[in-house]
Enzyme design. Structure first.
Site, PDB file in Angstrom:
ATOM      1  N   LYS A  71       0.847  -1.196   0.000  1.00 53.67           N
ATOM      2  CA  LYS A  71       0.000   0.000   0.000  1.00 53.67           C
ATOM      3  C   LYS A  71       0.885   1.249   0.000  1.00 53.67           C
ATOM      4  O   LYS A  71       0.628   2.207  -0.720  1.00 53.67           O
ATOM      5  CB  LYS A  71      -0.907   0.012   1.238  1.00 53.67           C
ATOM      6  CG  LYS A  71      -2.031  -1.010   1.162  1.00 53.67           C
ATOM      7  CD  LYS A  71      -2.736  -1.195   2.500  1.00 53.67           C
ATOM      8  CE  LYS A  71      -3.734  -2.349   2.448  1.00 53.67           C
ATOM      9  NZ  LYS A  71      -4.274  -2.737   3.745  1.00 53.67           N
ATOM     10  N   GLN A 116      -4.648  -1.611  10.051  1.00 53.32           N
ATOM     11  CA  GLN A 116      -4.468  -2.914   9.399  1.00 53.32           C
ATOM     12  C   GLN A 116      -4.984  -4.033  10.301  1.00 53.32           C
ATOM     13  O   GLN A 116      -4.578  -4.140  11.462  1.00 53.32           O
ATOM     14  CB  GLN A 116      -2.974  -3.121   9.072  1.00 53.32           C
ATOM     15  CG  GLN A 116      -2.678  -4.393   8.312  1.00 53.32           C
ATOM     16  CD  GLN A 116      -3.290  -4.420   6.905  1.00 53.32           C
ATOM     17  OE1 GLN A 116      -3.265  -3.437   6.179  1.00 53.32           O
ATOM     18  NE2 GLN A 116      -3.864  -5.555   6.527  1.00 53.32           N
ATOM     19  N   ASP A 159     -11.411   2.903   4.723  1.00 53.79           N
ATOM     20  CA  ASP A 159     -11.966   1.587   4.410  1.00 53.79           C
ATOM     21  C   ASP A 159     -13.497   1.598   4.366  1.00 53.79           C
ATOM     22  O   ASP A 159     -14.114   0.610   3.960  1.00 53.79           O
ATOM     23  CB  ASP A 159     -11.542   0.566   5.490  1.00 53.79           C
ATOM     24  CG  ASP A 159     -10.228  -0.110   5.147  1.00 53.79           C
ATOM     25  OD1 ASP A 159      -9.962  -0.303   3.947  1.00 53.79           O
ATOM     26  OD2 ASP A 159      -9.485  -0.461   6.077  1.00 53.79           O
TER      27      ASP A 159
END
Ligand code: NAP
Length: 281
Positions: free
Chosen positions: A49, A93, A116
């Site tokens: 990422k 994460q 997200d």
């Protein structure tokens, strides 16, 4: 003849467009990722990422903590990031260590920075038919991929295998928003293949190699979200690609299908949150 849903190609196109867009901005977006512990897979995901973000002009910060971090310490960190004007997108994460409540931590993230789309606010908006700040990355990537190949959703029967909060549930709602008829299956579903055989579009996110040729209606569009290592260490998806691709009209490969689209969506979401913040200033 089956057509491969090429996630890598579309990812590259999306990233190139984002890069060109960001070159025109004076300020750069910031994506901050919190990584806890030493889980190898998480470390690799975060590294990928970060590399992708930096390539296209997004500043990426990774904050690392040991497994021993307390829930309170993590809560304080998120509070600090929520208040930080220079942070536009926050990603925690997963998975988190067992002593930390995932729900509590995700719920702490400011919805305006929830890259997200997992906070109860953004989830609630999605499920009430309103627009969340951003849509969850993997379902968003899947829809972008289907749209790229002009696959119509309206009136189609979409069957999803998997009901997780990160894939199955938000995808169900996003497909409903596009007027598909949606069936969602899980590990307690009886006669799975009788249901999958009625799918015009089958999306599997089980994390097990369960989708075989006999479960597919000829001409079905098959999207494989699953990704895991088998006993020989080979990367596999949920779908028996070799045989299913003989009868599917479209099929996404693993790797190279949904995975790259999830990363592309994360970058799109970061830029969207950045732009929304700048418009509201
Ligand atoms: P998860 O939370 O473990 O959920 C798996 C879902 O599949 C559950 O709903 C489970 O049912 C269902 N399931 C498992 N085995 C099944 C079976 N034999 N028959 C029917 N349903 C079954 O997993 P996840 O986080 O959604 O991820 C699923 C897979 O997608 C994993 O391989 C993951 O690595 C991959 N993934 C890939 C991406 C990407 O970008 N490519 C992104 C996210 C996830 P129950 O609810 O009844 O347990």
């Amino acid at each position: 003849m089956t057509t491969i849903l090429d996630g890598k190609k579309l990812r590259d196109k999306i990233l190139e467009n984002l890069k060109l867009k960001l070159e025109k901005y004076k300020k750069k977006p910031n994506l901050t990722v919190i990584l806890i512990g030493n889980d190898e897979a998480s470390r690799i995901y975060v590294k990928n990422k970060q590399i992708t973000a930096e390539k296209i002009g997004i500043n990426s910060t990774v904050i690392r903590y040991p497994e021993t971090i307390t829930e309170n310490e993590l809560t304080e960190e998120i509070h600090t990031l929520n208040m930080d004007e220079n942070v536009h997108a926050i990603l925690v994460q997963l998975p988190l260590p067992k002593h930390i409540s995932k729900e509590k931590i995700i719920g702490m993230i400011s919805p305006q920075k929830d890259v997200d789309g997992f906070t109860p606010y953004n989830f609630g908006k999605l499920f009430s038919g309103e627009k969340p700040f951003v849509y969850p990355c993997t379902p968003k990537g899947i829809l972008l991929l289907l749209d790229e190949y002009n696959i119509k959703l309206d009136g189609k029967h979409a069957v999803i295998v998997g009901r997780s909060n990160i894939v199955g549930k938000p995808l169900m709602q996003m497909l409903l928003n596009r007027n598909a008829t949606v069936t969602i299956c899980h590990s307690h579903t009886k006669k799975l293949s009788e249901i999958t055989k009625t799918a015009d579009i089958l999306i599997s996110a089980a994390g097990e190699n369960i989708i075989k040729e006999k479960m597919i209606k000829p001409g079905c569009v098959v999207v494989d979200v699953g990704i895991f290592k088998d006993s020989t260490g080979r990367t596999r998806g949920d779908v028996d690609f070799e045989n299913v691709s003989k009868i599917a009209s479209y099929i996404s490969p693993v790797p190279g299908g949904v995975g790259p689209m999830t990363i592309a969506s994360l970058m799109l979401n970061t830029v969207e949150l950045f732009e929304k913040k700048n418009h509201s200033d």
